[in-house]
Design a protein around this motif. Sequence first.
Motif, PDB file in Angstrom:
ATOM      1  N   GLN A  50      30.106  40.832  49.438  1.00  0.00           N
ATOM      2  CA  GLN A  50      30.426  40.416  50.807  1.00  0.00           C
ATOM      3  C   GLN A  50      31.734  41.044  51.278  1.00  0.00           C
ATOM      4  O   GLN A  50      31.830  41.536  52.405  1.00  0.00           O
ATOM      5  N   ALA A  51      32.751  41.014  50.415  1.00  0.00           N
ATOM      6  CA  ALA A  51      34.046  41.599  50.774  1.00  0.00           C
ATOM      7  C   ALA A  51      33.913  43.107  51.002  1.00  0.00           C
ATOM      8  O   ALA A  51      34.507  43.659  51.926  1.00  0.00           O
ATOM      9  N   PHE A  52      33.124  43.762  50.173  1.00  0.00           N
ATOM     10  CA  PHE A  52      32.893  45.200  50.328  1.00  0.00           C
ATOM     11  C   PHE A  52      32.240  45.497  51.673  1.00  0.00           C
ATOM     12  O   PHE A  52      32.664  46.391  52.400  1.00  0.00           O
ATOM     13  N   LEU A  53      31.221  44.736  51.998  1.00  0.00           N
ATOM     14  CA  LEU A  53      30.502  44.942  53.251  1.00  0.00           C
ATOM     15  C   LEU A  53      31.427  44.759  54.447  1.00  0.00           C
ATOM     16  O   LEU A  53      31.437  45.570  55.366  1.00  0.00           O
ATOM     17  N   ILE A  54      32.245  43.729  54.415  1.00  0.00           N
ATOM     18  CA  ILE A  54      33.198  43.481  55.500  1.00  0.00           C
ATOM     19  C   ILE A  54      34.206  44.627  55.599  1.00  0.00           C
ATOM     20  O   ILE A  54      34.493  45.126  56.691  1.00  0.00           O
ATOM     21  N   GLN A  55      34.737  45.059  54.458  1.00  0.00           N
ATOM     22  CA  GLN A  55      35.710  46.144  54.452  1.00  0.00           C
ATOM     23  C   GLN A  55      35.128  47.420  55.045  1.00  0.00           C
ATOM     24  O   GLN A  55      35.755  48.065  55.893  1.00  0.00           O
ATOM     25  N   VAL A  56      33.935  47.780  54.647  1.00  0.00           N
ATOM     26  CA  VAL A  56      33.318  49.011  55.140  1.00  0.00           C
ATOM     27  C   VAL A  56      33.008  48.908  56.630  1.00  0.00           C
ATOM     28  O   VAL A  56      33.224  49.847  57.383  1.00  0.00           O
ATOM     29  N   ARG A  57      32.540  47.753  57.065  1.00  0.00           N
ATOM     30  CA  ARG A  57      32.255  47.565  58.497  1.00  0.00           C
ATOM     31  C   ARG A  57      33.537  47.671  59.323  1.00  0.00           C
ATOM     32  O   ARG A  57      33.546  48.278  60.402  1.00  0.00           O
ATOM     33  N   LEU A  58      34.621  47.074  58.827  1.00  0.00           N
ATOM     34  CA  LEU A  58      35.894  47.156  59.553  1.00  0.00           C
ATOM     35  C   LEU A  58      36.419  48.588  59.608  1.00  0.00           C
ATOM     36  O   LEU A  58      36.916  49.039  60.646  1.00  0.00           O
ATOM     37  N   GLU A  59      36.296  49.312  58.495  1.00  0.00           N
ATOM     38  CA  GLU A  59      36.726  50.705  58.477  1.00  0.00           C
ATOM     39  C   GLU A  59      35.908  51.541  59.457  1.00  0.00           C
ATOM     40  O   GLU A  59      36.450  52.386  60.172  1.00  0.00           O
ATOM     41  N   ARG A  60      34.609  51.300  59.497  1.00  0.00           N
ATOM     42  CA  ARG A  60      33.734  52.043  60.421  1.00  0.00           C
ATOM     43  C   ARG A  60      34.061  51.695  61.871  1.00  0.00           C
ATOM     44  O   ARG A  60      34.104  52.577  62.734  1.00  0.00           O
ATOM     45  N   ALA A  61      34.330  50.421  62.150  1.00  0.00           N
ATOM     46  CA  ALA A  61      34.686  50.009  63.507  1.00  0.00           C
ATOM     47  C   ALA A  61      35.987  50.675  63.942  1.00  0.00           C
ATOM     48  O   ALA A  61      36.092  51.170  65.069  1.00  0.00           O
ATOM     49  N   ALA A  62      36.967  50.715  63.051  1.00  0.00           N
ATOM     50  CA  ALA A  62      38.241  51.365  63.364  1.00  0.00           C
ATOM     51  C   ALA A  62      38.031  52.853  63.620  1.00  0.00           C
ATOM     52  O   ALA A  62      38.614  53.424  64.547  1.00  0.00           O
ATOM     53  N   GLN A  63      37.171  53.472  62.819  1.00  0.00           N
ATOM     54  CA  GLN A  63      36.855  54.888  62.994  1.00  0.00           C
ATOM     55  C   GLN A  63      36.215  55.131  64.357  1.00  0.00           C
ATOM     56  O   GLN A  63      36.568  56.077  65.063  1.00  0.00           O
ATOM     57  N   LEU A  64      35.303  54.270  64.748  1.00  0.00           N
ATOM     58  CA  LEU A  64      34.644  54.410  66.047  1.00  0.00           C
ATOM     59  C   LEU A  64      35.637  54.217  67.194  1.00  0.00           C
ATOM     60  O   LEU A  64      35.587  54.934  68.192  1.00  0.00           O
ATOM     61  N   LEU A  65      36.556  53.255  67.039  1.00  0.00           N
ATOM     62  CA  LEU A  65      37.556  53.022  68.079  1.00  0.00           C
ATOM     63  C   LEU A  65      38.509  54.205  68.219  1.00  0.00           C
ATOM     64  O   LEU A  65      38.885  54.579  69.329  1.00  0.00           O
ATOM     65  N   ARG A  66      38.897  54.795  67.102  1.00  0.00           N
ATOM     66  CA  ARG A  66      39.794  55.968  67.162  1.00  0.00           C
ATOM     67  C   ARG A  66      39.119  57.147  67.854  1.00  0.00           C
ATOM     68  O   ARG A  66      39.761  57.935  68.533  1.00  0.00           O
ATOM     69  N   GLY A  67      37.811  57.229  67.717  1.00  0.00           N
ATOM     70  CA  GLY A  67      37.071  58.349  68.301  1.00  0.00           C
ATOM     71  C   GLY A  67      36.597  58.110  69.719  1.00  0.00           C
ATOM     72  O   GLY A  67      36.061  58.997  70.354  1.00  0.00           O
ATOM     73  N   SER A  68      36.815  56.908  70.232  1.00  0.00           N
ATOM     74  CA  SER A  68      36.331  56.600  71.589  1.00  0.00           C
ATOM     75  C   SER A  68      37.345  57.028  72.637  1.00  0.00           C
ATOM     76  O   SER A  68      38.489  57.356  72.342  1.00  0.00           O
ATOM     77  N   ASP A  69      36.934  56.992  73.887  1.00  0.00           N
ATOM     78  CA  ASP A  69      37.800  57.357  75.013  1.00  0.00           C
ATOM     79  C   ASP A  69      38.389  56.132  75.684  1.00  0.00           C
ATOM     80  O   ASP A  69      38.635  56.129  76.879  1.00  0.00           O
TER      81      ASP A  69
END
Length: 70
Positions: A50-69
């Motif tokens: 569960q912790a792994f899944l949350i960590q990866v989802r948060l990292e992916r969300a941050a990555q998407l936010l950094r790449g957005s306009d």
Amino acid sequence: MRNIGFYIVSPIGKVLFNTKLKISDIADKIGINRSYLSNIFKREMKMSPQAFLIQVRLERAAQLLRGSDM
């Protein structure tokens, strides 16, 4: 040979952003008991599935936010 962590993480990666993903679904997919999966995962990855899944989802969300306009 790759460690058991790889075989556990691999199916998780394929359905990672499925918000309804359950550990029991992953265990069924790879053909082992849910409790056994959690124990192996914790031993190999040093965190719960569960912790792994949350960590990866948060990292992916941050990555998407950094790449957005935004």
